[in-house]
Design a protein around this motif. Structure first.
Motif, PDB file in Angstrom:
ATOM      1  N   TYR A 203       0.828  -1.209   0.000  1.00  0.00           N
ATOM      2  CA  TYR A 203       0.000   0.000   0.000  1.00  0.00           C
ATOM      3  C   TYR A 203       0.862   1.258   0.000  1.00  0.00           C
ATOM      4  CZ  TYR A 203      -4.649  -2.064   0.498  1.00  0.00           C
ATOM      5  OH  TYR A 203      -5.832  -2.717   0.264  1.00  0.00           O
ATOM      6  N   GLU A 204       1.866   1.280   0.861  1.00  0.00           N
ATOM      7  CA  GLU A 204       2.700   2.482   0.929  1.00  0.00           C
ATOM      8  C   GLU A 204       3.453   2.695  -0.383  1.00  0.00           C
ATOM      9  OE1 GLU A 204       5.157   2.400   4.388  1.00  0.00           O
ATOM     10  OE2 GLU A 204       3.479   2.833   5.746  1.00  0.00           O
ATOM     11  N   LEU A 205       3.926   1.616  -0.975  1.00  0.00           N
ATOM     12  CA  LEU A 205       4.611   1.745  -2.257  1.00  0.00           C
ATOM     13  C   LEU A 205       3.655   2.269  -3.321  1.00  0.00           C
ATOM     14  CD1 LEU A 205       7.190  -0.536  -3.876  1.00  0.00           C
ATOM     15  CD2 LEU A 205       5.126  -0.065  -5.169  1.00  0.00           C
ATOM     16  N   TYR A 206       2.443   1.729  -3.350  1.00  0.00           N
ATOM     17  CA  TYR A 206       1.465   2.178  -4.347  1.00  0.00           C
ATOM     18  C   TYR A 206       1.145   3.664  -4.185  1.00  0.00           C
ATOM     19  CZ  TYR A 206      -2.889   2.713  -6.913  1.00  0.00           C
ATOM     20  OH  TYR A 206      -3.859   3.178  -7.776  1.00  0.00           O
ATOM     21  N   VAL A 207       0.851   4.068  -2.959  1.00  0.00           N
ATOM     22  CA  VAL A 207       0.452   5.459  -2.728  1.00  0.00           C
ATOM     23  C   VAL A 207       1.598   6.422  -3.006  1.00  0.00           C
ATOM     24  CG1 VAL A 207      -0.204   7.112  -0.931  1.00  0.00           C
ATOM     25  CG2 VAL A 207      -1.381   4.909  -1.100  1.00  0.00           C
ATOM     26  N   ASN A 208       2.798   6.062  -2.600  1.00  0.00           N
ATOM     27  CA  ASN A 208       3.906   7.018  -2.631  1.00  0.00           C
ATOM     28  C   ASN A 208       4.814   6.917  -3.851  1.00  0.00           C
ATOM     29  OD1 ASN A 208       3.297   8.161  -0.013  1.00  0.00           O
ATOM     30  ND2 ASN A 208       4.028   6.247   0.869  1.00  0.00           N
ATOM     31  N   ARG A 209       4.761   5.812  -4.596  1.00  0.00           N
ATOM     32  CA  ARG A 209       5.716   5.630  -5.684  1.00  0.00           C
ATOM     33  C   ARG A 209       5.093   5.286  -7.031  1.00  0.00           C
ATOM     34  NH1 ARG A 209      10.683   2.183  -2.918  1.00  0.00           N
ATOM     35  NH2 ARG A 209      10.875   3.427  -1.012  1.00  0.00           N
ATOM     36  N   ARG A 210       3.792   5.260  -7.119  1.00  0.00           N
ATOM     37  CA  ARG A 210       3.152   4.964  -8.400  1.00  0.00           C
ATOM     38  C   ARG A 210       2.380   6.184  -8.875  1.00  0.00           C
ATOM     39  NH1 ARG A 210       6.487   1.942  -8.092  1.00  0.00           N
ATOM     40  NH2 ARG A 210       6.484  -0.340  -8.211  1.00  0.00           N
ATOM     41  N   ASP A 211       2.451   6.419 -10.185  1.00  0.00           N
ATOM     42  CA  ASP A 211       1.820   7.608 -10.752  1.00  0.00           C
ATOM     43  C   ASP A 211       0.310   7.590 -10.511  1.00  0.00           C
ATOM     44  OD1 ASP A 211       4.243   8.496 -11.688  1.00  0.00           O
ATOM     45  OD2 ASP A 211       3.958   7.701 -13.720  1.00  0.00           O
ATOM     46  N   LYS A 212      -0.217   8.752 -10.200  1.00  0.00           N
ATOM     47  CA  LYS A 212      -1.647   8.905  -9.937  1.00  0.00           C
ATOM     48  C   LYS A 212      -2.332   9.324 -11.237  1.00  0.00           C
ATOM     49  CE  LYS A 212      -0.574  10.223  -5.165  1.00  0.00           C
ATOM     50  NZ  LYS A 212       0.838   9.838  -5.266  1.00  0.00           N
ATOM     51  N   ASP A 213      -2.422   8.369 -12.153  1.00  0.00           N
ATOM     52  CA  ASP A 213      -2.894   8.687 -13.506  1.00  0.00           C
ATOM     53  C   ASP A 213      -4.008   7.774 -13.995  1.00  0.00           C
ATOM     54  OD1 ASP A 213      -1.482   6.329 -13.759  1.00  0.00           O
ATOM     55  OD2 ASP A 213       0.021   7.110 -15.153  1.00  0.00           O
ATOM     56  N   GLY A 214      -4.478   6.856 -13.180  1.00  0.00           N
ATOM     57  CA  GLY A 214      -5.522   5.934 -13.589  1.00  0.00           C
ATOM     58  C   GLY A 214      -5.008   4.689 -14.283  1.00  0.00           C
ATOM     59  N   TYR A 215      -3.740   4.676 -14.658  1.00  0.00           N
ATOM     60  CA  TYR A 215      -3.136   3.492 -15.258  1.00  0.00           C
ATOM     61  C   TYR A 215      -2.483   2.591 -14.210  1.00  0.00           C
ATOM     62  CZ  TYR A 215      -3.739   5.410 -19.963  1.00  0.00           C
ATOM     63  OH  TYR A 215      -4.269   5.900 -21.139  1.00  0.00           O
ATOM     64  N   HIS A 216      -2.364   3.113 -13.009  1.00  0.00           N
ATOM     65  CA  HIS A 216      -1.774   2.344 -11.922  1.00  0.00           C
ATOM     66  C   HIS A 216      -2.881   2.011 -10.915  1.00  0.00           C
ATOM     67  CE1 HIS A 216       1.818   4.083 -13.728  1.00  0.00           C
ATOM     68  NE2 HIS A 216       2.476   3.092 -13.174  1.00  0.00           N
ATOM     69  N   LEU A 217      -3.133   0.725 -10.731  1.00  0.00           N
ATOM     70  CA  LEU A 217      -4.209   0.248  -9.881  1.00  0.00           C
ATOM     71  C   LEU A 217      -3.644  -0.591  -8.741  1.00  0.00           C
ATOM     72  CD1 LEU A 217      -6.588  -0.984 -12.740  1.00  0.00           C
ATOM     73  CD2 LEU A 217      -6.612   1.261 -11.609  1.00  0.00           C
ATOM     74  N   LEU A 218      -4.488  -0.813  -7.759  1.00  0.00           N
ATOM     75  CA  LEU A 218      -4.149  -1.722  -6.667  1.00  0.00           C
ATOM     76  C   LEU A 218      -5.271  -2.732  -6.546  1.00  0.00           C
ATOM     77  CD1 LEU A 218      -2.563  -1.040  -3.276  1.00  0.00           C
ATOM     78  CD2 LEU A 218      -4.819  -2.116  -3.275  1.00  0.00           C
ATOM     79  N   PHE A 219      -4.920  -3.992  -6.323  1.00  0.00           N
ATOM     80  CA  PHE A 219      -5.930  -5.022  -6.078  1.00  0.00           C
ATOM     81  C   PHE A 219      -5.681  -5.577  -4.685  1.00  0.00           C
ATOM     82  CE2 PHE A 219      -7.828  -9.275  -6.308  1.00  0.00           C
ATOM     83  CZ  PHE A 219      -9.094  -8.929  -6.762  1.00  0.00           C
ATOM     84  N   GLY A 220      -6.618  -5.315  -3.783  1.00  0.00           N
ATOM     85  CA  GLY A 220      -6.380  -5.658  -2.396  1.00  0.00           C
ATOM     86  C   GLY A 220      -7.531  -6.397  -1.758  1.00  0.00           C
ATOM     87  N   ASN A 221      -7.264  -6.967  -0.587  1.00  0.00           N
ATOM     88  CA  ASN A 221      -8.253  -7.636   0.242  1.00  0.00           C
ATOM     89  C   ASN A 221      -8.660  -6.641   1.324  1.00  0.00           C
ATOM     90  OD1 ASN A 221      -9.760  -9.316   1.877  1.00  0.00           O
ATOM     91  ND2 ASN A 221      -8.357 -11.046   1.699  1.00  0.00           N
ATOM     92  N   MET A 222      -9.800  -6.002   1.120  1.00  0.00           N
ATOM     93  CA  MET A 222     -10.168  -4.866   1.956  1.00  0.00           C
ATOM     94  C   MET A 222     -10.211  -5.211   3.439  1.00  0.00           C
ATOM     95  SD  MET A 222     -13.144  -2.865  -0.181  1.00  0.00           S
ATOM     96  CE  MET A 222     -14.199  -4.306  -0.439  1.00  0.00           C
ATOM     97  N   GLY A 223     -10.688  -6.408   3.792  1.00  0.00           N
ATOM     98  CA  GLY A 223     -10.832  -6.748   5.206  1.00  0.00           C
ATOM     99  C   GLY A 223      -9.532  -6.689   5.977  1.00  0.00           C
ATOM    100  N   PRO A 224      -8.598  -7.590   5.690  1.00  0.00           N
ATOM    101  CA  PRO A 224      -7.346  -7.568   6.449  1.00  0.00           C
ATOM    102  C   PRO A 224      -6.543  -6.303   6.243  1.00  0.00           C
ATOM    103  CG  PRO A 224      -7.252  -9.181   4.674  1.00  0.00           C
ATOM    104  CD  PRO A 224      -8.671  -8.751   4.782  1.00  0.00           C
ATOM    105  N   GLU A 225      -6.665  -5.688   5.083  1.00  0.00           N
ATOM    106  CA  GLU A 225      -5.833  -4.511   4.833  1.00  0.00           C
ATOM    107  C   GLU A 225      -6.387  -3.252   5.496  1.00  0.00           C
ATOM    108  OE1 GLU A 225      -5.409  -5.238   0.634  1.00  0.00           O
ATOM    109  OE2 GLU A 225      -4.332  -7.081   1.170  1.00  0.00           O
ATOM    110  N   MET A 226      -7.689  -3.210   5.739  1.00  0.00           N
ATOM    111  CA  MET A 226      -8.226  -2.127   6.556  1.00  0.00           C
ATOM    112  C   MET A 226      -7.912  -2.363   8.036  1.00  0.00           C
ATOM    113  SD  MET A 226      -9.601   0.465   5.012  1.00  0.00           S
ATOM    114  CE  MET A 226      -8.039   0.386   4.132  1.00  0.00           C
TER     115      MET A 226
END
Length: 337
Positions: free
Chosen positions: A86-109
């Motif tokens: 999550y931290e890598l995605y938020v801080n190091r991936r372009d915020k352009d709609g071409y970079h997505l994250l696929f996560g398991n909302m339960g444990p990750e929240m």
């Protein structure tokens, strides 16, 4: 007399005017008109070959058809119960709609609430397409001496039982701790950094029992036996030994504790590129009407009964509910770490 390919002064003027108009258009608006023009990059905050990857790949062929044939390229960043990815995605991936994250909302929240990572929800991350609702369950290997969930609780009143789990901050972890608290039974959570290692730990006897989302347990076939689910109904009872709802057995009021995997995007994309976000939302929703998606899901050995589309509002409601559960069971979860 002019040749057929000569450029007149009037033509030059029109061309210049056209260039000026193009230059005057906002770059973001011009870029959105063609979206998507390239493939997507996806961060998965767990290990390669796990349940999240299987689910994402069962979905992405159908989504690719909705997005002009653009493909999905995956990166895997396990660690710290999802915090690394999550931290890598938020801080190091372009915020352009071409970079997505696929996560398991339960444990990750739960991770977000307990570990206080370097990102903010929902300011930095927006979940927008839930794929499944996958109930947490208690399971054992097929030759286990525990035949019923009552057997497990009875033994855990005599001695602490080691419980394999994919990670401490997990809905299934909350379930077994809440059951122990209600029955004066002792359970010792042992995290195995992923669903597959958790299954192996139960199979080889390292752990007395395991807790996981039920779809992965069903995928093991006759090697495993499900003893109970943390919900008020077992929607896959026919595929899981008719395992009962645990509340029904013990008269408890443990809340439903499903996992739900979802696609997510930087929240900033909604503001900077609203047309791109709309395309992502609308195209993802259409995949659920494609029979090929259900076939791909089934081929992964996953029960199609767990497919449950959820839009952005449903995802946000679920995520907020998990944050509330993390606060309710904070003492139990942190005591196990």
């Amino acid at each position: 007399m002019t040749s057929g390919n000569s450029i007149t002064r009037r033509g030059l003027g029109l061309a210049a005017a056209g260039l000026g108009l193009a230059a005057a258009l906002p770059r973001d608006a011009a870029a959105q008109a063609a979206f998507p023009t390239r493939n997507f990059r996806v961060v998965i905050p767990t290990g390669q070959g796990g349940g999240a990857e299987r689910l994402a790949r069962s979905f992405d062929d159908g989504w690719s058809k909705q997005l002009g044939g653009r493909r999905f390229e995956y990166e895997f960043f396990p660690g710290a119960s999802g915090q690394v990815g999550y931290e890598l995605y938020v801080n190091r991936r372009d915020k352009d709609g071409y970079h997505l994250l696929f996560g398991n909302m339960g444990p990750e929240m739960l991770m977000y609430a307990l570990q206080r990572p370097r990102f903010r929800f929902p300011e930095d991350i927006t979940y927008f397409c839930r794929i499944d609702v996958d109930d947490s369950c208690v399971f054992v290997r097929a030759n286990s001496p525990f035949r019923r969930i009552e057997d497990v609780v009875a033994e855990a009143k005599k001695r602490p039982l080691n419980v394999a789990t994919s990670r401490i901050p997990h809905p299934a972890s909350i379930g077994i701790l809440a059951l122990g608290e209600s029955q004066n039974a002792r359970f010792n959570l042992v995290p195995y950094a992923g669903g597959n290692p958790t299954v192996v730990a139960v199979l080889n006897g390292e752990a007395d029992i395991g807790v996981l989302p039920i779809a992965l347990v069903i995928r093991q076939g006759e090697r495993m036996r499900t003893l109970g689910v943390f919900n008020n109904e077992n929607i896959v009872a026919a595929k899981s030994n008719d395992a009962p709802p645990i509340n029904q057995v013990f008269g408890t009021r443990i809340p439903p504790l499903p996992s739900s995997r979802s696609w997510a995007v930087h929240t900033e994309v909604m503001e900077r590129f609203p047309d791109r976000f709309k395309t992502l939302e609308e195209s993802a929703a259409k995949v659920f009407d494609d029979p090929a998606f259900r076939e791909a899901y089934d081929k992964q050995g996953l029960p199609v009964e767990t497919i449950r589309y959820g839009n952005r509002a449903a995802c946000t409601e679920y995520a907020q509910g998990m944050l509330e559960l993390a606060n309710r069971y904070r003492a139990q979860l942190t005591a196990q770490r």
